[in-house]
Design a protein around this motif. Structure first.
Motif, PDB file in Angstrom:
ATOM      1  N   GLU A  47       0.840  -1.196   0.000  1.00  0.00           N
ATOM      2  CA  GLU A  47       0.000   0.000   0.000  1.00  0.00           C
ATOM      3  C   GLU A  47       0.878   1.251   0.000  1.00  0.00           C
ATOM      4  N   GLU A  48       0.325   2.331  -0.495  1.00  0.00           N
ATOM      5  CA  GLU A  48       1.033   3.622  -0.516  1.00  0.00           C
ATOM      6  C   GLU A  48       0.011   4.707  -0.220  1.00  0.00           C
ATOM      7  N   ARG A  49       0.243   5.452   0.864  1.00  0.00           N
ATOM      8  CA  ARG A  49      -0.726   6.452   1.311  1.00  0.00           C
ATOM      9  C   ARG A  49      -0.028   7.792   1.553  1.00  0.00           C
ATOM     10  N   PRO A  50      -0.729   8.895   1.336  1.00  0.00           N
ATOM     11  CA  PRO A  50      -0.156  10.196   1.687  1.00  0.00           C
ATOM     12  C   PRO A  50      -0.263  10.434   3.187  1.00  0.00           C
ATOM     13  N   THR A  62       4.028  16.638   2.635  1.00  0.00           N
ATOM     14  CA  THR A  62       3.220  15.433   2.472  1.00  0.00           C
ATOM     15  C   THR A  62       4.119  14.335   1.926  1.00  0.00           C
ATOM     16  N   ALA A  63       4.198  13.243   2.667  1.00  0.00           N
ATOM     17  CA  ALA A  63       5.047  12.107   2.292  1.00  0.00           C
ATOM     18  C   ALA A  63       4.177  10.943   1.856  1.00  0.00           C
ATOM     19  N   GLU A  97      -6.248   9.285  11.094  1.00  0.00           N
ATOM     20  CA  GLU A  97      -6.158   8.330   9.994  1.00  0.00           C
ATOM     21  C   GLU A  97      -7.056   8.718   8.831  1.00  0.00           C
ATOM     22  N   GLU A  98      -8.235   9.249   9.140  1.00  0.00           N
ATOM     23  CA  GLU A  98      -9.174   9.617   8.076  1.00  0.00           C
ATOM     24  C   GLU A  98      -8.659  10.784   7.262  1.00  0.00           C
ATOM     25  N   LEU A  99      -8.095  11.795   7.934  1.00  0.00           N
ATOM     26  CA  LEU A  99      -7.565  12.974   7.233  1.00  0.00           C
ATOM     27  C   LEU A  99      -6.134  12.757   6.749  1.00  0.00           C
ATOM     28  N   GLU A 100      -5.513  11.661   7.166  1.00  0.00           N
ATOM     29  CA  GLU A 100      -4.132  11.319   6.777  1.00  0.00           C
ATOM     30  C   GLU A 100      -3.165  12.431   7.147  1.00  0.00           C
TER      31      GLU A 100
END
Length: 299
Positions: A47-50, A62-63, A97-100
């Motif tokens: 997986e890859e998430r901001p 932002t990573a 987690e929702e807003l990352e």
């Protein structure tokens, strides 16, 4: 909400304080496709998430990350960018987690508007980001003149490369391991090796761990960014199974970092700090790495 991974691996997890959890459900997903013969197949992909990092009220960066240990990643990134000074009091860390997003709060006010404007894209996979004056932080760095034993290198290489990991499960990921002598302690993975290093830096800051007698092992290239981050963390030795960049070697020599690369089986090359290398193991007694070794040299 708990910030670190839900199953904080204890010292009984094969000797690691924190070890990879290749079966963690949020880190990979099963994807179906077709193989070279047209047969249906299913594989695990990373997986890859901001993740947007804030320092107090200011957005910093932002990573792209796999999403584990957001607190360590945020604190380590800020520390390695010179935005958290030694001894800075961290009053809170909150992760949504929702807003990352993850917000690191400090007791003292911070303003880094000008620093944030000076960004440099790095050679790291997943495109790393450093800030333009990061090199200036090396001016006052003095690394401990710690010895590095070849017996430790051989033991670490064998142990780390056979540890169950996301890389062996799904590939497309880098690993970085904090070690002491011949013992790996904290093993972090991410889509970019710079993220994996920052997670370790954050863990060291939040747990109050001294860097003086540590070794950093990475699966990726020994680039200028990797060398700078290791030096800023105060760690005196950096090793990899992959190769070097010329600028990385130059910086390592300037700051007194012991730099070892192409560490596979009995073979390695030391391009900086060779005077601190203690050759206490006979290479002839070390078996060659199997050609079908599970881990290849990282890019």
């Amino acid at each position: 909400m708990q910030l670190t991974a839900p199953e904080e691996n204890g010292p009984d997890a094969g000797g690691y304080v924190i070890a990879p959890d290749p079966k963690a459900p949020r880190l990979t997903r099963a994807v179906t496709g077709a193989d070279q013969s047209g047969e249906a197949t299913e594989i695990a992909v990373v997986e890859e998430r901001p993740l947007t990092i804030f320092l107090n009220g200011q957005e910093i960066v932002t990573a792209m990350t796999i999403g584990d240990y957001p607190d360590y990643l945020a604190v380590g990134f800020l520390r390695n960018q010179g935005m958290l000074a030694d001894g800075e009091e961290i009053t809170g860390i909150s992760y949504d987690e929702e807003l990352e997003t993850v917000v690191v709060r400090t007791a003292s006010a911070t303003t880094y508007e000008e620093k944030v404007k000076k960004k440099t894209r790095t050679s790291g996979c997943a495109v790393g980001t450093v800030f333009g004056d990061m090199m200036e932080g090396l001016a006052g760095v003095t690394l401990p003149q710690a010895e590095l034993r070849t017996s430790w290198l051989y033991a670490l290489s064998q142990r780390i490369n056979t540890t169950p990991s996301l890389y062996l499960e799904a590939g497309a990921i880098h690993g970085t391991v904090l070690c002491k002598e011949d013992r790996p302690l904290v093993y972090m993975e991410d889509v970019g090796r710079h993220n994996a290093v920052d997670k370790i830096a954050g863990w060291m800051v939040l747990e109050g761990v001294s860097p003086d007698d540590k070794i950093l092992y990475t699966t990726g290239r020994l680039t200028s960014e990797m060398v700078i981050k290791t030096a800023l963390m105060g760690i005196p030795a950096l090793a990899s199974r992959s190769g070097f960049t010329a600028w990385g070697v130059e910086i390592a020599r300037e700051v007194g970092l012991t730099l070892v690369g192409r560490l596979r089986g009995k073979r390695f090359v030391c391009l900086a700090g060779e005077d601190r290398l203690v050759r206490d193991a006979d290479p002839g007694s070390v078996p060659d790495e199997a050609k079908k070794s599970g881990r290849k040299g990282g890019a």
